[in-house]
Design a protein around this motif. Structure first.
Motif, short mmCIF file in Angstrom:
data_model
loop_
_atom_site.label_atom_id
_atom_site.label_comp_id
_atom_site.label_asym_id
_atom_site.label_seq_id
_atom_site.Cartn_x
_atom_site.Cartn_y
_atom_site.Cartn_z
N ALA A 131 -11.73 -16.52 -59.56
CA ALA A 131 -10.74 -15.20 -59.53
C ALA A 131 -9.29 -15.69 -59.80
O ALA A 131 -8.53 -15.08 -60.40
N ASP A 132 -8.94 -16.56 -59.04
CA ASP A 132 -7.66 -17.02 -58.64
C ASP A 132 -7.30 -17.98 -59.92
O ASP A 132 -6.09 -18.50 -59.80
N ARG A 133 -8.00 -18.47 -60.74
CA ARG A 133 -7.68 -19.40 -61.71
C ARG A 133 -7.02 -18.67 -62.89
O ARG A 133 -7.11 -17.37 -63.18
N ILE A 134 -6.33 -19.26 -63.43
CA ILE A 134 -5.18 -18.65 -64.97
C ILE A 134 -6.04 -18.99 -66.07
O ILE A 134 -6.55 -20.28 -66.39
N ALA A 135 -6.38 -17.90 -66.76
CA ALA A 135 -7.25 -18.04 -68.11
C ALA A 135 -6.31 -17.48 -69.19
O ALA A 135 -5.97 -16.32 -69.10
N ALA A 136 -5.54 -18.36 -69.92
CA ALA A 136 -4.62 -18.11 -70.99
C ALA A 136 -4.81 -18.76 -72.28
O ALA A 136 -4.26 -18.35 -73.33
N GLU A 137 -6.13 -19.39 -72.46
CA GLU A 137 -6.54 -19.75 -73.70
C GLU A 137 -7.63 -18.50 -74.07
O GLU A 137 -7.62 -17.63 -73.70
N GLY A 138 -8.81 -19.00 -74.85
CA GLY A 138 -9.65 -18.11 -75.51
C GLY A 138 -9.40 -17.59 -76.85
O GLY A 138 -8.84 -18.37 -77.58
N ILE A 139 -9.66 -16.58 -77.56
CA ILE A 139 -9.53 -16.09 -78.70
C ILE A 139 -9.24 -14.59 -78.78
O ILE A 139 -9.66 -13.75 -78.00
N VAL A 140 -8.78 -14.28 -80.11
CA VAL A 140 -8.43 -12.88 -80.51
C VAL A 140 -9.49 -12.52 -81.87
O VAL A 140 -9.53 -13.33 -82.42
N ASP A 141 -10.17 -11.65 -81.65
CA ASP A 141 -11.22 -11.51 -82.75
C ASP A 141 -11.10 -9.90 -83.18
O ASP A 141 -10.67 -9.20 -82.42
N ILE A 142 -11.75 -9.82 -84.44
CA ILE A 142 -11.57 -8.36 -84.88
C ILE A 142 -12.87 -8.23 -85.47
O ILE A 142 -13.68 -9.02 -86.17
N MET A 143 -13.44 -6.80 -85.47
CA MET A 143 -14.58 -6.50 -86.20
C MET A 143 -14.72 -4.96 -86.84
O MET A 143 -14.05 -4.16 -86.12
N GLY B 11 -10.19 4.13 -89.98
CA GLY B 11 -9.60 4.73 -91.15
C GLY B 11 -9.27 3.24 -91.89
O GLY B 11 -10.01 2.54 -91.90
N VAL B 12 -8.68 3.49 -92.93
CA VAL B 12 -8.34 2.28 -94.21
C VAL B 12 -7.54 1.47 -93.21
O VAL B 12 -6.27 1.63 -92.83
N VAL B 13 -8.02 0.22 -93.16
CA VAL B 13 -7.23 -0.88 -92.56
C VAL B 13 -7.28 -2.19 -93.32
O VAL B 13 -8.18 -2.22 -94.19
N SER B 14 -6.44 -3.33 -93.16
CA SER B 14 -6.50 -4.64 -93.38
C SER B 14 -6.27 -5.39 -92.08
O SER B 14 -5.68 -5.07 -91.19
N SER B 15 -7.29 -6.45 -92.04
CA SER B 15 -7.01 -7.06 -90.64
C SER B 15 -7.05 -8.76 -91.28
O SER B 15 -7.28 -9.29 -92.34
N TYR B 16 -6.38 -9.37 -90.29
CA TYR B 16 -6.31 -11.15 -90.55
C TYR B 16 -6.28 -11.57 -89.16
O TYR B 16 -5.57 -11.16 -88.21
N ILE B 17 -6.85 -12.82 -89.12
CA ILE B 17 -7.04 -13.79 -87.82
C ILE B 17 -6.55 -15.08 -88.26
O ILE B 17 -7.13 -15.41 -89.38
N HIS B 18 -5.38 -15.39 -87.46
CA HIS B 18 -4.79 -16.63 -87.83
C HIS B 18 -5.33 -17.80 -86.65
O HIS B 18 -5.21 -17.36 -85.52
N GLY B 19 -5.27 -18.95 -87.00
CA GLY B 19 -5.42 -20.18 -86.37
C GLY B 19 -6.49 -20.01 -85.30
O GLY B 19 -6.45 -20.28 -84.22
N MET B 20 -7.51 -20.08 -85.88
CA MET B 20 -9.19 -19.86 -85.21
C MET B 20 -8.86 -18.74 -84.11
O MET B 20 -9.37 -18.98 -83.08
N GLY B 21 -8.36 -17.56 -84.20
CA GLY B 21 -8.22 -16.77 -83.32
C GLY B 21 -7.03 -16.86 -82.37
O GLY B 21 -6.92 -16.07 -81.22
N ALA B 22 -5.88 -17.55 -82.94
CA ALA B 22 -4.68 -17.44 -82.09
C ALA B 22 -3.89 -16.11 -82.13
O ALA B 22 -3.10 -15.68 -81.19
N THR B 23 -3.82 -15.53 -83.29
CA THR B 23 -3.23 -14.18 -83.51
C THR B 23 -4.25 -13.53 -84.48
O THR B 23 -4.84 -13.78 -85.26
N GLY B 24 -4.20 -12.16 -84.13
CA GLY B 24 -4.98 -11.25 -84.71
C GLY B 24 -4.04 -9.80 -85.08
O GLY B 24 -3.42 -9.70 -84.25
#
Length: 304
Positions: A52-64, A146-159
């Motif tokens: 619990a006290d560890r820092i989790a700052a990596e990971g991914i942003v994903d969209i569906m 509703g009507v959207v467009s989505s984009y994921i950049h850099g293997m999940g760095a930005t969504g």
């Protein structure tokens, strides 16, 4: 109750835990397979507390998107290595399915929701922490309908999700236009949708800064207030161009703004297109990463 090596292998297959952990679980559960699964899940919950006290700052942003509902989520891990793991990525996909199915109000409500494969999301998260061996956290999510467009950049760095109000969504050319706006939103530093979205307090602060700058400039200090006001107005235009999506120069043709680009496509398609909002998640945004001092750590180990 006796168990065999085949039972250990099957438990490992179902849980993803190590072979020795699975063997220990079956020993502790007297060979009861379901009890062994529960034992490992409980161990997963214990592992969550330890991390619990560890820092989790990596990971991914994903969209569906399912039907007319789109969800974006940020799930954090401690290392980038885990973020590339296929099991972790599939877990994030299942989180998105759960969000769309349950439409929870916030992360706490999501954790209490039923996971797509059964049980609570919090339990599934604990299992993943135990399997992977790192702190994982579901940081934030948002749902757009509703009507959207989505984009994921850099293997999940930005969504990015951009929403539209349009009567030409089914026409050739709209999808490309919408995707271009989503790309712009991911590529540029966007803080507001348009001029009207900028808070009055932000504008007041920007005006105060500009006036102070001019009064400290010998060439500007003696100019009448009405002249200074006009100069401020002009410089605020630059502020809008830098910070508002629809006022920014369109990256593929900087002779026009994004709003003019969208208007030109709408005219070409014979209908209306209005950009109504956007969501942008940058992985780890605002999370303070821990700086490791390996020299001090080694010295501490030697002294200890």
């Amino acid at each position: 109750m006796a168990f065999t090596a085949k039972d250990v292998a099957e438990l490992r297959k179902q849980t993803g835990c190590g072979m020795m952990d699975c063997k220990k679980a079956l020993v502790e559960s007297n060979g009861d397979f379901e009890a062994a699964v529960k034992y490992l899940r409980e161990k997963g919950m214990a592992a969550t507390a330890k991390k619990a006290d560890r820092i989790a700052a990596e990971g991914i942003v994903d969209i569906m998107t399912i039907d007319n509902v789109t969800a974006i989520v940020e799930v954090n891990s401690e290392t980038d290595f885990v973020a590339k793991n296929a099991t972790f990525k599939e877990f994030v996909k299942d989180i998105l399915k759960t969000i769309i199915a349950n439409k929870p109000a916030d992360v706490d409500a999501l954790l209490a929701s039923e996971f797509v494969s059964g049980g609570a999301v919090s339990e599934a998260l604990s299992e993943q922490i135990y399997k992977i061996g790192e702190k994982l956290s579901i940081r934030r999510f948002q749902i757009v309908e509703g009507v959207v467009s989505s984009y994921i950049h850099g293997m999940g760095a930005t969504g990015v999700i951009v929403s539209f109000d349009t009567d030409v969504a089914d026409k050739d050319g709209f999808a490309e236009c919408a995707k271009n706006v989503a790309l712009q939103t991911a590529a540029m530093d966007v803080k507001y949708l348009d001029k009207e979205s900028v808070p009055a307090a932000v504008l007041a602060e920007e005006e105060a800064i500009l006036i102070k700058q001019m009064k400290e400039d010998p060439k500007m200090a003696n100019k009448p207030d009405n002249i200074l006001a006009n100069i401020v107005k002009g410089r605020l235009g630059k502020f809008y161009e830098n910070n508002c999506l629809l006022e920014q120069a369109y990256v593929k043709d900087d002779s026009m703004s994004v709003s003019k680009y969208v208007a030109s496509v709408a005219k070409e398609l014979g209908g209306n297109i209005k950009v109504t909002g956007y969501v942008r998640f940058d992985k780890g945004e605002g999370i303070q990463k821990r700086e490791e001092d390996y020299g001090a750590e080694i010295a501490k180990m030697i002294q200890g």
